[in-house]
Design an enzyme around this catalytic site. Structure first.
Site, mmCIF file in Angstrom:
data_model
loop_
_atom_site.group_PDB
_atom_site.id
_atom_site.type_symbol
_atom_site.label_atom_id
_atom_site.label_comp_id
_atom_site.label_asym_id
_atom_site.label_seq_id
_atom_site.Cartn_x
_atom_site.Cartn_y
_atom_site.Cartn_z
ATOM 1 N N SER A 29 19.208 -16.853 -9.236
ATOM 2 C CA SER A 29 19.398 -18.389 -9.627
ATOM 3 C C SER A 29 19.147 -19.417 -8.605
ATOM 4 O O SER A 29 19.498 -18.928 -7.027
ATOM 5 C CB SER A 29 20.506 -18.612 -10.032
ATOM 6 O OG SER A 29 21.817 -18.713 -9.270
ATOM 7 N N ASP A 34 18.045 -19.617 -13.830
ATOM 8 C CA ASP A 34 19.010 -18.425 -13.920
ATOM 9 C C ASP A 34 17.619 -17.335 -14.544
ATOM 10 O O ASP A 34 16.766 -17.800 -14.449
ATOM 11 C CB ASP A 34 20.212 -18.299 -14.830
ATOM 12 C CG ASP A 34 21.630 -19.383 -14.488
ATOM 13 O OD1 ASP A 34 21.158 -19.614 -12.942
ATOM 14 O OD2 ASP A 34 22.571 -20.025 -14.882
ATOM 15 N N ASP A 146 5.959 -24.912 -2.961
ATOM 16 C CA ASP A 146 6.418 -24.523 -1.970
ATOM 17 C C ASP A 146 6.360 -22.979 -1.755
ATOM 18 O O ASP A 146 7.029 -21.866 -2.113
ATOM 19 C CB ASP A 146 7.763 -24.366 -3.110
ATOM 20 C CG ASP A 146 9.606 -24.533 -3.049
ATOM 21 O OD1 ASP A 146 9.367 -24.223 -1.956
ATOM 22 O OD2 ASP A 146 10.835 -24.265 -3.778
HETATM 23 N N1 LIG Z 1 10.722 -11.564 -11.807
HETATM 24 C C1 LIG Z 1 11.600 -11.869 -11.618
HETATM 25 N N2 LIG Z 1 12.095 -10.610 -11.012
HETATM 26 C C2 LIG Z 1 13.203 -10.823 -10.484
HETATM 27 N N3 LIG Z 1 13.698 -11.622 -10.462
HETATM 28 C C3 LIG Z 1 13.488 -13.102 -10.265
HETATM 29 C C4 LIG Z 1 12.294 -13.148 -10.885
HETATM 30 N N4 LIG Z 1 11.790 -14.309 -10.779
HETATM 31 C C5 LIG Z 1 12.939 -14.846 -9.974
HETATM 32 N N5 LIG Z 1 13.864 -14.142 -9.414
HETATM 33 C C6 LIG Z 1 14.780 -13.666 -9.030
HETATM 34 O O1 LIG Z 1 15.875 -15.297 -9.449
HETATM 35 C C7 LIG Z 1 16.138 -15.455 -8.565
HETATM 36 C C8 LIG Z 1 15.653 -17.435 -8.537
HETATM 37 O O2 LIG Z 1 14.726 -18.296 -8.608
HETATM 38 P P1 LIG Z 1 13.061 -19.212 -8.927
HETATM 39 O O3 LIG Z 1 12.866 -19.077 -7.110
HETATM 40 O O4 LIG Z 1 12.283 -18.556 -9.155
HETATM 41 O O5 LIG Z 1 14.218 -19.936 -9.167
HETATM 42 P P2 LIG Z 1 13.641 -21.523 -8.932
HETATM 43 O O6 LIG Z 1 15.426 -22.591 -9.852
HETATM 44 O O7 LIG Z 1 12.798 -22.040 -9.378
HETATM 45 O O8 LIG Z 1 14.307 -21.692 -7.233
HETATM 46 P P3 LIG Z 1 14.089 -22.557 -5.951
HETATM 47 O O9 LIG Z 1 15.440 -22.887 -5.971
HETATM 48 O O10 LIG Z 1 13.639 -21.474 -5.049
HETATM 49 O O11 LIG Z 1 13.577 -23.241 -6.254
HETATM 50 C C9 LIG Z 1 14.828 -15.732 -7.164
HETATM 51 O O12 LIG Z 1 15.299 -15.746 -6.205
HETATM 52 C C10 LIG Z 1 14.853 -13.937 -7.415
HETATM 53 O O13 LIG Z 1 15.884 -13.678 -6.789
#
Ligand SMILES: Nc1ncnc2c1ncn2[C@@H]1O[C@H](COP(=O)(O)OP(=O)(O)OP(=O)(O)O)[C@@H](O)[C@H]1O
Length: 479
Positions: A29, A34, A146
């Site tokens: 997340s 999430d 980012d």
């Molecule tokens: N395609 C994927 N396959 C497996 N796990 C993933 C994938 N995309 C994201 N995750 C997991 O979910 C977490 C959160 O995803 P992501 O970083 O895209 O979300 P966010 O809310 O945009 O994050 P941030 O706070 O970095 O902006 C990632 O750190 C990773 O652990």
């Protein structure tokens, strides 16, 4: 549309999703989302379902991934679900690990076994993959904003894919995209930056946005055309910077430090009183962008000094920071606050002035922050003492103050360093960690994380400083 997020368990109760996917555990997340592991019922494919709680972030990610579909080093979006009053759910290819975990494990191995960390061939292969991914973004004039090791995911077989496009922006309409009928159907932001309602449920799209409606692969943009467009964009930026002076962007409230007022200083010295992306939608009308993006360690000087007129070059600085971290297994500029971040950059590159970056005095916060003269800056070579002159000079093409001097992804990919001995290892020989990096292993918090924080003033433990009130706010001097 209601921008309030639905509850995070909502994904389990959405009929259109559970009809197609079996949802397993939550695997990650972030600030806006999430992510769950899931299985596609039709063929058993394991996927990641990313439920995004932030409307703008969802728009950006869907828009960027639609355009970039088919790029080998960008995460694949199979489909997405989004309808009124529900969070967007993106169906992404499932990727087991990320570059932050690679660096983490490399560091552990070095500690236990000694040695240099990764081989030059491994570093070259990681860099080629990263550069290819960013090149795909930049060819489509998408600025990721980012880039960091935690947003570079890795498949079981060592293929690196850029992910987390929640802060991405498309800088201007691109002819390849604009001419694509299929793409128009999915385009979520029109030319004036006005947003339209997202389509209700979008099925798997067979036609990649990089293909025509006839399914034929589009011709890749020529190198000349690519450079011509980048040059055009840079020229536009200069024009915009000039316009800035007239339109008094300098005093705009979107700059992170510029938002502080003298009275706020009394209450809360330097804690970042800023407006985040919500403001950017407003600024779109003037073509301005927020400086409050990205993760601090990878944020370029133009953003640290509050620029709202920046371009693809912000990603190039971040790339340089990732490259340096792969080489040394340590972050290049691990700032503990935003002022500390600027100070670290200054200690390495020297003071920011007109000589190193003509026009820098017009940056919104340039006059607000000043440091004592750094007589002998450490230099990039001082940060990476055991590395060859070739690699240092390549790094310097990315880690430099003047954004216009930074090498493009194409120039980096064509650099002889990447094609000479020792050659890049095959992707199949790259080490792939069994897991993702944990939340603490990547990098520090983003701008928006400050909103929920009680402390971590920019100035905590930073030593003596002189704060002087001015008519528009204050200036800070670090003697
Ligand atoms: N395609 C994927 N396959 C497996 N796990 C993933 C994938 N995309 C994201 N995750 C997991 O979910 C977490 C959160 O995803 P992501 O970083 O895209 O979300 P966010 O809310 O945009 O994050 P941030 O706070 O970095 O902006 C990632 O750190 C990773 O652990």
């Amino acid at each position: 549309m209601d921008k309030q997020p639905a509850t995070s368990w909502s994904i389990h109760t959405r009929p259109e999703i559970i009809a197609k996917y079996e949802i397993f555990e939550r695997v990650g997340s972030g600030a806006y989302a999430d992510v769950y592991r899931a299985r596609r019922l039709s063929d058993g494919l394991i996927v990641a379902l990313k439920e995004i709680f932030d409307y703008q972030s969802a728009f950006r990610e869907i828009d960027a991934l639609t355009i970039l579909n088919g790029s080998p080093n960008v995460v694949v979006m199979h489909e997405y679900f989004w309808r009124e009053e529900e969070n967007a759910v993106l169906v992404l290819e499932f990727l087991r690990s990320d570059l932050a975990a690679v660096i983490r494990d490399g560091k552990r191995k070095k500690k236990v076994e000694g040695g240099d960390g990764f081989s030059v061939g491994e570093i070259k292969r990681w860099m080629i993959q990263i550069l290819t991914g960013v090149d795909a973004c930049h060819r489509n004039l998408i600025v990721h904003r980012d880039l960091k090791p935690g947003n570079m995911l890795i498949s079981d077989d060592g293929v690196l894919k850029l992910a987390d496009f929640g802060q991405a922006r498309i800088l201007m309409e691109h002819d390849i995209v604009a001419s694509d009928e299929n793409q128009q159907a999915y385009k979520l932001e029109d030319k004036d930056g006005e947003t339209s309602e997202p389509p209700e449920v979008i099925p798997d799209y067979e036609n990649s946005p990089r293909q025509g409606s006839d399914g034929q692969e589009r011709e890749a943009m020529s190198k000349d055309e690519y450079f011509r467009q980048v040059e055009e964009l840079k020229a536009k930026q200069v024009v915009r910077d000039d316009t800035d002076k007239d339109s008094n962007v300098h005093d705009g409230d979107i700059s992170c430090l510029a938002t502080c007022t003298v009275s706020e200083m009394d209450d809360d010295l330097g804690r970042n009183s800023f407006s985040y992306d919500a403001d950017e939608a407003v600024d779109d009308t003037q073509g301005l962008m927020t400086s409050c993006v990205g993760t601090r360690w990878f944020r370029p000087p133009e953003l640290l000094y509050g620029s709202t007129m920046y371009g693809l070059e912000v990603d190039l600085w971040s790339l340089g920071c990732v490259f340096a971290e792969l080489l040394s297994l340590e972050p290049l500029f691990p700032g503990i606050s935003d002022i500390d971040q600027i100070s670290r950059v200054t200690n390495v590159l020297g003071n920011l002035n007109e000589e190193v970056w003509p026009g820098c005095v017009d940056l919104p916060d340039y006059k607000s922050i000043s440091f004592a003269k750094v007589e002998s800056p450490l230099g990039i070579e001082g940060c990476l003492p055991n590395h060859s002159g070739d690699v240092i000079s390549l790094l310097k093409k990315l880690i430099c103050y003047d954004p216009a001097s930074r090498a493009t992804t194409m120039e980096m990919l064509n650099d002889k360093y990447l094609s000479e001995e020792p050659l890049p290892v095959p992707v199949s020989e790259l080490y792939v960690p069994p897991t993702m990096s944990g939340p603490d292993e990547d990098s520090p918090r983003k701008w928006n994380d400050y909103r929920e924080m009680d402390s971590d003033s920019d100035f905590d433990g930073f030593g003596p400083m002189n704060v002087k009130p001015t008519s528009s706010g204050f200036t800070i001097e670090f003697p």
